[in-house]
Each structure stands twice: as C-alpha cells, then as structure tokens.
Design a protein around this motif. Structure first.
Motif, PDB file in Angstrom:
ATOM      1  N   MET A 101      15.969 117.833  79.452  1.00 38.66           N
ATOM      2  CA  MET A 101      15.355 117.215  80.626  1.00 38.66           C
ATOM      3  C   MET A 101      15.908 115.817  80.862  1.00 38.66           C
ATOM      4  SD  MET A 101      11.288 116.793  81.447  1.00 38.66           S
ATOM      5  CE  MET A 101      11.065 118.540  81.125  1.00 38.66           C
ATOM      6  N   ALA A 102      16.168 115.089  79.800  1.00 38.38           N
ATOM      7  CA  ALA A 102      16.724 113.743  79.936  1.00 38.38           C
ATOM      8  C   ALA A 102      18.125 113.790  80.547  1.00 38.38           C
ATOM      9  CB  ALA A 102      16.754 113.052  78.581  1.00 38.38           C
ATOM     10  N   LEU A 103      18.925 114.788  80.175  1.00 35.12           N
ATOM     11  CA  LEU A 103      20.269 114.917  80.745  1.00 35.12           C
ATOM     12  C   LEU A 103      20.202 115.189  82.246  1.00 35.12           C
ATOM     13  CD1 LEU A 103      23.323 115.105  80.427  1.00 35.12           C
ATOM     14  CD2 LEU A 103      23.050 117.516  79.787  1.00 35.12           C
ATOM     15  N   ALA A 104      19.285 116.071  82.656  1.00 34.31           N
ATOM     16  CA  ALA A 104      19.146 116.364  84.086  1.00 34.31           C
ATOM     17  C   ALA A 104      18.691 115.131  84.860  1.00 34.31           C
ATOM     18  CB  ALA A 104      18.163 117.515  84.280  1.00 34.31           C
ATOM     19  N   ALA A 105      17.766 114.360  84.287  1.00 40.21           N
ATOM     20  CA  ALA A 105      17.296 113.151  84.956  1.00 40.21           C
ATOM     21  C   ALA A 105      18.388 112.087  85.022  1.00 40.21           C
ATOM     22  CB  ALA A 105      16.067 112.604  84.242  1.00 40.21           C
ATOM     23  N   PHE A 106      19.208 111.985  83.980  1.00 38.70           N
ATOM     24  CA  PHE A 106      20.274 110.984  83.954  1.00 38.70           C
ATOM     25  C   PHE A 106      21.329 111.282  85.016  1.00 38.70           C
ATOM     26  CE2 PHE A 106      24.429 109.593  82.368  1.00 38.70           C
ATOM     27  CZ  PHE A 106      24.196 108.232  82.213  1.00 38.70           C
ATOM     28  N   LYS A 107      21.737 112.530  85.142  1.00 36.45           N
ATOM     29  CA  LYS A 107      22.770 112.890  86.117  1.00 36.45           C
ATOM     30  C   LYS A 107      22.229 112.822  87.548  1.00 36.45           C
ATOM     31  CE  LYS A 107      25.508 116.297  85.145  1.00 36.45           C
ATOM     32  NZ  LYS A 107      26.014 117.638  84.781  1.00 36.45           N
ATOM     33  N   GLN A 108      20.956 113.102  87.712  1.00 36.79           N
ATOM     34  CA  GLN A 108      20.373 113.054  89.050  1.00 36.79           C
ATOM     35  C   GLN A 108      20.332 111.635  89.592  1.00 36.79           C
ATOM     36  OE1 GLN A 108      16.511 114.943  89.398  1.00 36.79           O
ATOM     37  NE2 GLN A 108      15.962 113.721  91.173  1.00 36.79           N
ATOM     38  N   ALA A 109      20.166 110.646  88.723  1.00 37.40           N
ATOM     39  CA  ALA A 109      20.033 109.263  89.170  1.00 37.40           C
ATOM     40  C   ALA A 109      21.361 108.555  89.346  1.00 37.40           C
ATOM     41  CB  ALA A 109      19.174 108.482  88.181  1.00 37.40           C
ATOM     42  N   LEU A 110      22.468 109.175  88.984  1.00 36.85           N
ATOM     43  CA  LEU A 110      23.771 108.519  89.068  1.00 36.85           C
ATOM     44  C   LEU A 110      24.251 108.422  90.508  1.00 36.85           C
ATOM     45  CD1 LEU A 110      25.721 110.119  86.070  1.00 36.85           C
ATOM     46  CD2 LEU A 110      25.116 107.700  86.319  1.00 36.85           C
ATOM     47  N   HIS A 111      25.096 107.414  90.770  1.00 33.23           N
ATOM     48  CA  HIS A 111      25.772 107.326  92.055  1.00 33.23           C
ATOM     49  C   HIS A 111      26.721 108.520  92.223  1.00 33.23           C
ATOM     50  CE1 HIS A 111      25.257 102.671  92.380  1.00 33.23           C
ATOM     51  NE2 HIS A 111      24.201 103.335  92.785  1.00 33.23           N
ATOM     52  N   LYS A 112      26.875 108.935  93.448  1.00 31.24           N
ATOM     53  CA  LYS A 112      27.848 109.984  93.740  1.00 31.24           C
ATOM     54  C   LYS A 112      29.228 109.351  93.806  1.00 31.24           C
ATOM     55  CE  LYS A 112      24.577 112.982  96.132  1.00 31.24           C
ATOM     56  NZ  LYS A 112      24.243 113.694  97.391  1.00 31.24           N
ATOM     57  N   ALA A 113      29.738 109.046  92.620  1.00 29.86           N
ATOM     58  CA  ALA A 113      31.010 108.347  92.520  1.00 29.86           C
ATOM     59  C   ALA A 113      31.880 109.036  91.473  1.00 29.86           C
ATOM     60  CB  ALA A 113      30.778 106.868  92.175  1.00 29.86           C
ATOM     61  N   SER A 114      32.854 108.288  90.942  1.00 28.46           N
ATOM     62  CA  SER A 114      33.861 108.881  90.064  1.00 28.46           C
ATOM     63  C   SER A 114      33.273 109.386  88.746  1.00 28.46           C
ATOM     64  CB  SER A 114      34.953 107.846  89.783  1.00 28.46           C
ATOM     65  OG  SER A 114      34.390 106.681  89.185  1.00 28.46           O
TER      66      SER A 114
END
Length: 287
Positions: A101-114
């Motif tokens: 769950m932490a991995l999904a939350a971490f990737k969801q909050a990232l900028h849509k960048a490189s």
C-alpha cells in the motif's frame, strides 16, 4: 516505546521484567492508565506494548497507519529530495507499515515527470525497498543537476482533435476554427458597434411613426397577385414637417430627456423647433 525497546534490546530480559521496567518509565496519564489495567490482563510484553500504543497512538503527531499515506502529495515546486525526506518521516511513524500500500501511495503522489516514467518503464514490478533506493539515487542526481530548486514539471499542451461525424455511408471531419488575431477581433468589435449605432439611430427616427408601421403591416397582409403591378406608386408628400407635426403631435413621442438640464432661457437665434422646444434649428430641419 521505541526508546524503551532500544535501551532494553539484547539485554536478555524476560517479558515480566520488561513489563515492570516499562511501568517505571511511565508518568502522568500513562501511569494512571497502567494502574487501571486489571491484574493478569497482560500476559506478555507484546500485549502490553500493543495496548499502550492503542491507547496513546493518537496523541502523537504524524501518520499512524498506511491508509493515511495517500494524503501525502509532492508539491508543485517541491524537489524529489524534499518529497522523499517527508515520505520517510511519515512512514517511520506508521504502525505495521504495509509496503504494498505504501508503494502505491508513493507512486500516486509523484509528479508526472522523468522519475515516475523511469519507474513505470524500467521497473514496473519493483519492490518497495528497491523503489526507495531508486528514489534516493534520482534525488541525488536531481540535486547535483538543478540544486535545491529544480524546475517545475512541464505540462504538455492539449491540441484539439478534429471531430468526426458519421452520416449514413459518409464520414465528415470538422477541424477546429482558427483563432482570430487580436487586431481582427478589435476591428470586428468596432464594426459591430458601428452597425448597432446605426440601427439604434434608425429605430429612434422611426419611433412613433405609426403610419409607417401601419403601411408596412397593410402591405404584408394585402400582397399583390403574381401578375399584379410589381411596384406601388405613392403620392408625393407636399406638406411640410411643421404642418405634419401640428396635426400629429399627439402621436409623436417626446424627445429624450437632456443629459444636463437647461439653465436659463433659450437663446434668440431666429430658429425654433416645436418638437424639441429649442432654438437650435427649425422644425422643418429637425431630424
């Protein structure tokens, strides 16, 4: 609790000793809670620590479970280094961290960048620990490249696509309209205002002329036949405007009120308009 576990770790104490030692570190409300527990209700130090955390976990600042991690988002101008630091501080306060769950939350909050593109392209099935290591490497590279204030992520422009409509066996494609330059818009706006002004002036001159509207109404109801005369011949008007005004002044609406009221008597110019009651022009010259 973390500090107590750190001090007593690898000391070889049994559960009973750990429970008694832990009770000696309590004070205030925590001590009152400990003495309110019934005797024999804690059969191990794990049970005591779980009961203690359940009672006082809400008194701490920060995040308490993995579900709360979804409320963390990377700021618009926030660097990856700052975001990863905040993230690790929040996860360290979570009790029984669920790494999936932490991995999904971490990737969801990232900028849509490189960096997010790198995770989705090169390591889509990576574990939580691997993603954290990659985040540290990219944060260091970002700091070495841009410093403490990296440029914000660029948002791609959305070009309108032509709409396609299918009618029967044919397909019609419509392209978006071309944007009018500012100068053309200004010229078009001025032309529209000029046309509106002319229409308002024409309506003002024809206002109250009921005979004109009656003639149009009669001509609309009494249309000539197809083989009738194409043009209608009217009699020539021989009466002056002043004579017509004297006969029809009750049917003619008064002129609009002046913007500024007249002060004093009208000046003597040898001219007089019965409609405006002014000495600026004669009645026969009135617009």
């Amino acid at each position: 609790m973390d500090t107590f576990k750190k001090v007593t770790n690898n000391k070889g104490f049994d559960d009973a000793t750990l429970c008694h030692l832990f009770s000696e570190t309590l004070d205030g409300e925590a001590m009152s809670w400990f003495f309110e527990c019934s005797p024999g209700s804690m059969d191990s130090f794990l049970a005591l620590s779980n009961a203690f955390l359940s009672r006082f976990i809400l008194m701490t600042d920060g995040y308490h479970n993995s579900n709360q991690l979804f409320s963390i988002n990377q700021g618009i101008d926030e660097s990856l280094k700052s975001y990863v630091t905040r993230w690790r501080t929040a996860t360290s306060r979570c009790r029984d961290l669920d790494k999936t769950m932490a991995l999904a939350a971490f990737k969801q909050a990232l900028h849509k960048a490189s960096f997010l593109y790198h995770l989705n392209c090169n390591c889509p099935n990576a574990t939580y620990n691997y993603v954290m290591n990659e985040a540290v490497l990219h944060a260091q590279a970002e700091y070495n490249t841009y410093g403490a204030t990296p440029p914000p992520p660029q948002t791609p422009l959305k070009n309108p696509q032509p709409a396609t409509f299918q009618q029967g066996n044919t397909t019609t494609t419509t392209t978006p309209s071309i944007t009018t330059p500012p100068n053309d818009k200004k010229r078009e706006w001025q032309h529209g205002n000029y046309q509106d002004k002319r229409q308002k002036d024409q309506q003002y001159h024809n206002k109250g002329n009921r005979s004109f509207h009656n003639d149009r109404r009669d001509n609309r109801h009494n249309k000539p036949a197809a083989n009738a005369q194409k043009f209608v011949v009217f009699a020539v008007l021989t009466a002056s405007y002043e004579e017509i005004y004297d006969q029809c002044k009750d049917q003619i609406p008064p002129p609009p009120l002046r913007k500024y009221p007249r002060v004093g008597k009208p000046r003597n110019t040898g001219k007089w308009c019965k409609h405006h009651e002014d000495s600026g022009h004669n009645t026969n010259d009135c617009n």
